[in-house]
Design an enzyme around this catalytic site. Structure first.
Site, PDB file in Angstrom:
ATOM      1  N   CYS A 117     -50.558  43.684   7.550  1.00 44.12           N
ATOM      2  CA  CYS A 117     -49.279  43.763   6.819  1.00 44.12           C
ATOM      3  C   CYS A 117     -48.170  42.952   7.469  1.00 44.12           C
ATOM      4  O   CYS A 117     -47.133  42.728   6.854  1.00 44.12           O
ATOM      5  CB  CYS A 117     -48.864  45.212   6.665  1.00 44.12           C
ATOM      6  SG  CYS A 117     -50.124  46.149   5.802  1.00 44.12           S
ATOM      7  N   HIS A 257     -41.603  45.692   4.692  1.00 45.78           N
ATOM      8  CA  HIS A 257     -42.970  45.801   4.172  1.00 45.78           C
ATOM      9  C   HIS A 257     -43.053  47.090   3.350  1.00 45.78           C
ATOM     10  O   HIS A 257     -42.508  48.118   3.736  1.00 45.78           O
ATOM     11  CB  HIS A 257     -43.964  45.836   5.335  1.00 45.78           C
ATOM     12  CG  HIS A 257     -45.343  46.205   4.914  1.00 45.78           C
ATOM     13  ND1 HIS A 257     -46.007  45.521   3.920  1.00 45.78           N
ATOM     14  CD2 HIS A 257     -46.189  47.190   5.320  1.00 45.78           C
ATOM     15  CE1 HIS A 257     -47.195  46.077   3.753  1.00 45.78           C
ATOM     16  NE2 HIS A 257     -47.333  47.090   4.582  1.00 45.78           N
ATOM     17  N   ASN A 287     -48.851  48.861  -1.976  1.00 51.01           N
ATOM     18  CA  ASN A 287     -48.917  48.080  -0.749  1.00 51.01           C
ATOM     19  C   ASN A 287     -49.839  46.880  -0.972  1.00 51.01           C
ATOM     20  O   ASN A 287     -51.053  47.027  -1.061  1.00 51.01           O
ATOM     21  CB  ASN A 287     -49.451  48.987   0.365  1.00 51.01           C
ATOM     22  CG  ASN A 287     -49.501  48.290   1.711  1.00 51.01           C
ATOM     23  OD1 ASN A 287     -49.315  47.075   1.812  1.00 51.01           O
ATOM     24  ND2 ASN A 287     -49.767  49.054   2.756  1.00 51.01           N
TER      25      ASN A 287
HETATM   26  O1  UT7 Z   1     -49.377  48.998   5.469  1.00 48.95           O
HETATM   27  C1  UT7 Z   1     -50.092  49.246   6.640  1.00 48.95           C
HETATM   28  C2  UT7 Z   1     -49.540  50.376   7.379  1.00 48.95           C
HETATM   29  N1  UT7 Z   1     -49.819  51.591   6.676  1.00 48.95           N
HETATM   30  C3  UT7 Z   1     -48.874  52.505   6.570  1.00 48.95           C
HETATM   31  O2  UT7 Z   1     -47.775  52.287   7.007  1.00 48.95           O
HETATM   32  C4  UT7 Z   1     -49.265  53.828   5.946  1.00 48.95           C
HETATM   33  C5  UT7 Z   1     -48.835  54.956   6.838  1.00 48.95           C
HETATM   34  N2  UT7 Z   1     -49.251  56.249   6.390  1.00 48.95           N
HETATM   35  C6  UT7 Z   1     -48.773  56.828   5.257  1.00 48.95           C
HETATM   36  O3  UT7 Z   1     -48.012  56.208   4.536  1.00 48.95           O
HETATM   37  C7  UT7 Z   1     -49.131  58.263   4.978  1.00 48.95           C
HETATM   38  O4  UT7 Z   1     -49.751  58.815   6.115  1.00 48.95           O
HETATM   39  C8  UT7 Z   1     -50.044  58.454   3.736  1.00 48.95           C
HETATM   40  C9  UT7 Z   1     -49.269  58.124   2.479  1.00 48.95           C
HETATM   41  C10 UT7 Z   1     -51.266  57.560   3.837  1.00 48.95           C
HETATM   42  C11 UT7 Z   1     -50.480  59.914   3.655  1.00 48.95           C
HETATM   43  O5  UT7 Z   1     -49.339  60.763   3.607  1.00 48.95           O
HETATM   44  P1  UT7 Z   1     -49.194  61.998   4.601  1.00 48.95           P
HETATM   45  O6  UT7 Z   1     -47.930  62.636   4.278  1.00 48.95           O
HETATM   46  O7  UT7 Z   1     -49.376  61.488   5.988  1.00 48.95           O
HETATM   47  O8  UT7 Z   1     -50.390  62.920   4.143  1.00 48.95           O
HETATM   48  P2  UT7 Z   1     -51.621  63.433   4.997  1.00 48.95           P
HETATM   49  O9  UT7 Z   1     -52.604  62.347   5.228  1.00 48.95           O
HETATM   50  O10 UT7 Z   1     -51.132  64.192   6.176  1.00 48.95           O
HETATM   51  O11 UT7 Z   1     -52.228  64.465   3.974  1.00 48.95           O
HETATM   52  C12 UT7 Z   1     -51.515  65.644   3.558  1.00 48.95           C
HETATM   53  C13 UT7 Z   1     -52.354  66.391   2.558  1.00 48.95           C
HETATM   54  C14 UT7 Z   1     -53.784  66.603   3.006  1.00 48.95           C
HETATM   55  O12 UT7 Z   1     -54.211  67.856   2.521  1.00 48.95           O
HETATM   56  P3  UT7 Z   1     -54.224  69.149   3.471  1.00 48.95           P
HETATM   57  O13 UT7 Z   1     -55.138  68.784   4.603  1.00 48.95           O
HETATM   58  O14 UT7 Z   1     -52.801  69.343   3.890  1.00 48.95           O
HETATM   59  O15 UT7 Z   1     -54.742  70.208   2.563  1.00 48.95           O
HETATM   60  C15 UT7 Z   1     -54.549  65.513   2.327  1.00 48.95           C
HETATM   61  O16 UT7 Z   1     -55.909  65.857   2.116  1.00 48.95           O
HETATM   62  O17 UT7 Z   1     -52.441  65.627   1.358  1.00 48.95           O
HETATM   63  C16 UT7 Z   1     -53.820  65.445   1.003  1.00 48.95           C
HETATM   64  N3  UT7 Z   1     -53.943  64.135   0.359  1.00 48.95           N
HETATM   65  C17 UT7 Z   1     -53.800  63.976  -0.959  1.00 48.95           C
HETATM   66  N4  UT7 Z   1     -53.513  64.841  -1.957  1.00 48.95           N
HETATM   67  C18 UT7 Z   1     -53.408  64.336  -3.202  1.00 48.95           C
HETATM   68  C19 UT7 Z   1     -54.220  62.933   0.915  1.00 48.95           C
HETATM   69  N5  UT7 Z   1     -54.245  61.976  -0.013  1.00 48.95           N
HETATM   70  C20 UT7 Z   1     -53.978  62.595  -1.196  1.00 48.95           C
HETATM   71  C21 UT7 Z   1     -53.875  62.145  -2.506  1.00 48.95           C
HETATM   72  N6  UT7 Z   1     -53.571  63.048  -3.467  1.00 48.95           N
HETATM   73  N7  UT7 Z   1     -54.019  60.839  -2.831  1.00 48.95           N
END
Ligand code: UT7
Length: 330
Positions: A117, A257, A287
């Site tokens: 990125c 980004h 993204n």
């Molecule tokens: O561009 C390159 C660099 N990349 C980035 O900068 C991305 C950085 N990371 C992020 O933007 C975030 O971590 C994500 C958007 C990828 C994920 O968001 P988060 O707030 O960190 O969620 P999480 O991974 O901690 O997941 C929270 C919950 C989980 O469920 P439980 O374990 O709390 O029951 C996940 O299983 O959300 C669940 N989850 C979803 N639910 C519905 C994960 N993906 C989804 C989804 N829909 N698509």
């Protein structure tokens, strides 16, 4: 006093595939919902390059053609094409090479930059140095990724995030101080664990096993990347301002980004910038990895004024991150 030659951005362009993949489409593909995606990421839809035999270079080509048209030059005048991408047409040769041939940039050499990125900022800094050296007069820097080629549409952790696009800028020498002013670029290879593609490289060449284990898709452990991105992008942007004796007040635009709206907000807050000064189009395109920053410049081009101080900031896989200060105009 002799003014040092700088690299001005003299044209901006892009290419967006027509097909849209909305949150509602994704609801039918994996266990997710529009509300979760919008509140956690800011994304509503993304573009997907569909069609047999179409690759990243097929997005670079229209972007470069439009760039030449806008500047009124022939592709033959391009000295060098740098393509920032993690989704090259092939492992080799470089996508830039293939695109130069397709676009008729007969006098150019081309190469790819792999910095995920942050690839556009790495390439822009490189391209600017090539112009500043006096050796090259027209360098095209393109960020392009067909993320749909490495996205697992059965994995809700990643498939809601990415889209396909390309966007490009033309760099030319300037003697009035416009263009790329400064760049702070960073990398930390220990971040590899959290964002990578497991197979297809020399470490784990493609095999039946790697395909079966779905190791040719982007893997991300979201939370550690999120934490590193919030800190990395905000810190480096603040450091760039300080190094150049600027405050948020001096900045007309932040071009972040587009990985997550919450990371963008954190960076803007840290720089003391109000939301009106931040380019955000993540809701429409998701993204697009190396393409996000030039895509924003293309979309906001008409609102940019000569002399505007613009900060471009990125964080991505590697880890790689950085910020670049641009004085708009030519
Ligand atoms: O561009 C390159 C660099 N990349 C980035 O900068 C991305 C950085 N990371 C992020 O933007 C975030 O971590 C994500 C958007 C990828 C994920 O968001 P988060 O707030 O960190 O969620 P999480 O991974 O901690 O997941 C929270 C919950 C989980 O469920 P439980 O374990 O709390 O029951 C996940 O299983 O959300 C669940 N989850 C979803 N639910 C519905 C994960 N993906 C989804 C989804 N829909 N698509």
């Amino acid at each position: 006093m002799i003014q040092k030659t700088t690299a001005a951005i003299t044209a901006v362009s892009g290419f967006l595939p027509e097909d849209k993949l909305t949150n509602f489409d994704l609801e039918k593909m994996v266990d997710t919902n529009d509300e979760w995606i919008r509140t956690r990421t800011g994304i509503s839809e993304r573009r997907i390059l569909k069609g047999e035999g179409l690759a990243t270079s097929d997005m670079v080509v229209p972007a470069v053609k439009l760039l030449c048209e806008k500047r009124g030059i022939s592709p033959e005048e391009i000295d060098c094409l740098i393509v920032a991408t993690v989704t090259p047409d092939m492992v080799f040769p470089a996508t830039a090479n293939i695109a130069c041939d397709k676009v008729g940039a007969k006098n150019a050499f081309g190469f790819d930059v792999s910095a995920a990125c942050s690839g556009f900022l790495y390439s822009l800094t490189l391209g600017a140095s090539m112009i500043e050296s006096g050796r090259y007069k027209k360098v095209v820097v393109c960020g392009a990724d067909k993320m749909s080629a490495i996205t697992d549409y059965t994995d809700r952790n990643t498939c809601v995030l990415f889209g396909d696009a390309a966007a490009a800028v033309l760099l030319e020498p300037n003697n009035d101080g416009f263009g790329i002013q400064d760049s702070l670029l960073k990398s930390d290879g220990s971040g590899v664990a959290y964002l990578h593609m497991k197979a297809g490289g020399s470490l784990r060449p493609a095999s039946i096993e790697t395909v079966t284990a779905k190791q040719h898709f982007a893997f991300q452990d979201g939370q550690p990347v999120f934490k590193a991105a919030v800190k990395g992008m905000a810190d480096v942007s603040a450091e760039l301002l300080e190094k150049n004796n600027l405050t948020g007040e001096d900045i007309a635009w932040l071009v972040p980004h587009q990985a997550n709206l919450r990371i963008i907000d954190a960076t803007a807050n840290r720089m003391g910038l109000s939301k009106e000064k931040v380019m955000i189009n993540i809701q429409k395109y998701g993204n697009t990895t190396a393409a996000t920053i030039p895509l924003c410049l293309w979309e906001w081009e008409n609102q940019l004024k000569k002399g505007d101080n613009i900060v471009l900031a990125a964080f991505g896989g590697g880890f790689t991150w950085g910020a670049t200060l641009v004085k708009w105009g030519s």
